[in-house]
Design an enzyme around this catalytic site. Sequence first.
Site, PDB file in Angstrom:
ATOM      1  N   SER A 107       0.860  -1.177   0.000  1.00 30.29           N
ATOM      2  CA  SER A 107       0.000   0.000   0.000  1.00 30.29           C
ATOM      3  C   SER A 107       0.894   1.224   0.000  1.00 30.29           C
ATOM      4  CB  SER A 107      -0.868   0.010   1.263  1.00 30.29           C
ATOM      5  OG  SER A 107      -0.069   0.276   2.385  1.00 30.29           O
ATOM      6  N   LYS A 108       0.282   2.359  -0.142  1.00 26.91           N
ATOM      7  CA  LYS A 108       1.072   3.587  -0.187  1.00 26.91           C
ATOM      8  C   LYS A 108       1.873   3.765   1.088  1.00 26.91           C
ATOM      9  CE  LYS A 108      -1.267   6.407  -3.514  1.00 26.91           C
ATOM     10  NZ  LYS A 108      -2.240   7.440  -3.760  1.00 26.91           N
ATOM     11  N   ARG A 109       1.320   3.222   2.164  1.00 30.13           N
ATOM     12  CA  ARG A 109       1.989   3.334   3.458  1.00 30.13           C
ATOM     13  C   ARG A 109       3.428   2.850   3.417  1.00 30.13           C
ATOM     14  NH1 ARG A 109      -0.411   3.489   8.915  1.00 30.13           N
ATOM     15  NH2 ARG A 109      -2.150   4.133   7.641  1.00 30.13           N
ATOM     16  N   HIS A 110       3.662   1.682   2.784  1.00 24.75           N
ATOM     17  CA  HIS A 110       5.046   1.238   2.784  1.00 24.75           C
ATOM     18  C   HIS A 110       5.794   1.270   1.465  1.00 24.75           C
ATOM     19  CE1 HIS A 110       2.336  -2.136   4.210  1.00 24.75           C
ATOM     20  NE2 HIS A 110       2.382  -2.361   2.922  1.00 24.75           N
ATOM     21  N   LEU A 115       5.148   3.166  -3.572  1.00 23.17           N
ATOM     22  CA  LEU A 115       5.564   4.500  -3.947  1.00 23.17           C
ATOM     23  C   LEU A 115       6.088   4.454  -5.363  1.00 23.17           C
ATOM     24  CD1 LEU A 115       7.567   5.190  -0.696  1.00 23.17           C
ATOM     25  CD2 LEU A 115       5.357   6.169  -1.285  1.00 23.17           C
TER      26      LEU A 115
END
Length: 477
Positions: free
Chosen positions: A240-243, A246
């Site tokens: 996810s964008k969290r980890h 990117l």
Amino acid sequence: MSVVTRFAPSPTGFLHIGGARTALFNWLYARHHGGQFVLRIEDTDRARHSQSAVDAITDGLRWLGLDWDGEATSQFARRDAHVAAAERLLASGDAYPCYCSQDELAKMREEARAAGRPMRYDGRCRDRDPSTVPAGVPPVTRLKAPQSGETVIDDAVQGRVVVRNDQLDDMVLLRADRTPTYMLAVVVDDIDMGITHVIRGDDHLTNAFRQTQLFRALGAPPPVFAHVPLIHGPDGAKLSKRHGALGVEAYRDMGYLPETLRNYLLRLGWAHGDDEIISTDQAVAWFDLDGVGKAPARLDPAKLDNLNGHYMRAADDVALVEAIVPQLNSALGRTLGLADIDRLTRGMDGLKQRAKTLSELSDNAQFYVSSLPLTMDPKAQSLLTDEALSTLSRLAARFSTLPEWSIAALEDAARAVAEDLGLKLGKVAQPLRAALTGATVSPGIFEVAAVLGRDETLGRLADAGVAIDDALTGTLD
RNA sequence: GACCCUAUCGUCUAGAGGCCUAGGACAUCACCCUUUCACGGUGAAGACACGGGUUCGACUCCCGUUGGGGUCGCCA
């Protein structure tokens, strides 16, 4: 037959890390076999298409050093060929119009699920009685897929995968507005572009069955498929964008080198014995599809950092200085001059041993080009006691008369002062570090002083409150 | 729910039936080097998910269970 691979992203955002790995594998496979690697933008969905997203992807690929052959192809631009292919299938009876409404389809799926059957279109329009065709409803075009038997894929990564044809339904080729769907576009383009190997994410494995049927219907042999597992986050969950989902440009901005990403992404799910550090040339020479693992791999930021540290240490000093100058300029609020660049370049060898990313490198390098007074770290400040200042004063006296301004001479001077005062070298070196760098951690302090030069070194000592004998400083060379 | 894929240290992985007392790397810990921090060196701890088979012999082959993932759009 010459190998042709492709990277076919949909321009919906940036080049994320999973896409980057897919691109890398395609690139490596093509280069390994001396074939072609082409780029195709899957922009059939005009609503989602944006030029900035296309630019983000091509910029990302270029930064990673993955060059593609020829011009990037726009799938949207090839829509006439897609429609023509669908019409050929319609004419040959391999496709048919379907008038089912969205509501009807949704109901169908609901019933199938309730009955424990696969949620698929049941083919009710295949042999529809023309008299039951609803008036004024524009039909979609569906492929008349085989209803019995099975479809087999000999996947270069996953092995032989078989699915019964009654699990698959008649996919839509042309939407009601006559625009081609992704499924149609991909297959027609892969045929026309002569793609021999389709290397892509695992999430496309089930698509590969239907695409295989389409290839056959179109009279073309399917390419070799290679479905590589997806990348997971450090917690094992979907990226996810969290980890890590990117864009590669985010990694660039965080200070990672492209060679680091290439090496890291390659090793994520692929191995060549015990080799860890693999140059791009070696990767091209060694890469193969059956070395690709079948299980999803997790991103490990610590290992990425470690690898980046390795590539930074191996990097050219001048290149590293160039890489951090913009960051330094904005941190300092001025434009670095030639003297600054020279200082950074001479100090780079010691600096690059101690950083994992370019950002860290820039932060650590800043003291070399900071103007006085230095920003003092509290711990460094506390090192500069009256006693320490008087020690440094003696050291400054020696420094000012040093016949040769070298690391060895500087160290000798410090050792002599420590010996005179009955102190350990650390009692001299640490205050010196604090005064010269404003920090308690830095490259070797005599190296720092050597790079700074005599004037700057004595200037910084004086600025830190060290008494300098004026008579002596007046005789500086 | 249906179908498909998958499973070795915390993480990435080596391992193609005896070479396995399961190897390497990152991370962790200890020691060494040392003016700090790194780098480097030495060492420690750490895994074949579980249950059945097949075999003289399974980490390796087969089946099942469990866990993880993916797909089921007139999105791509």
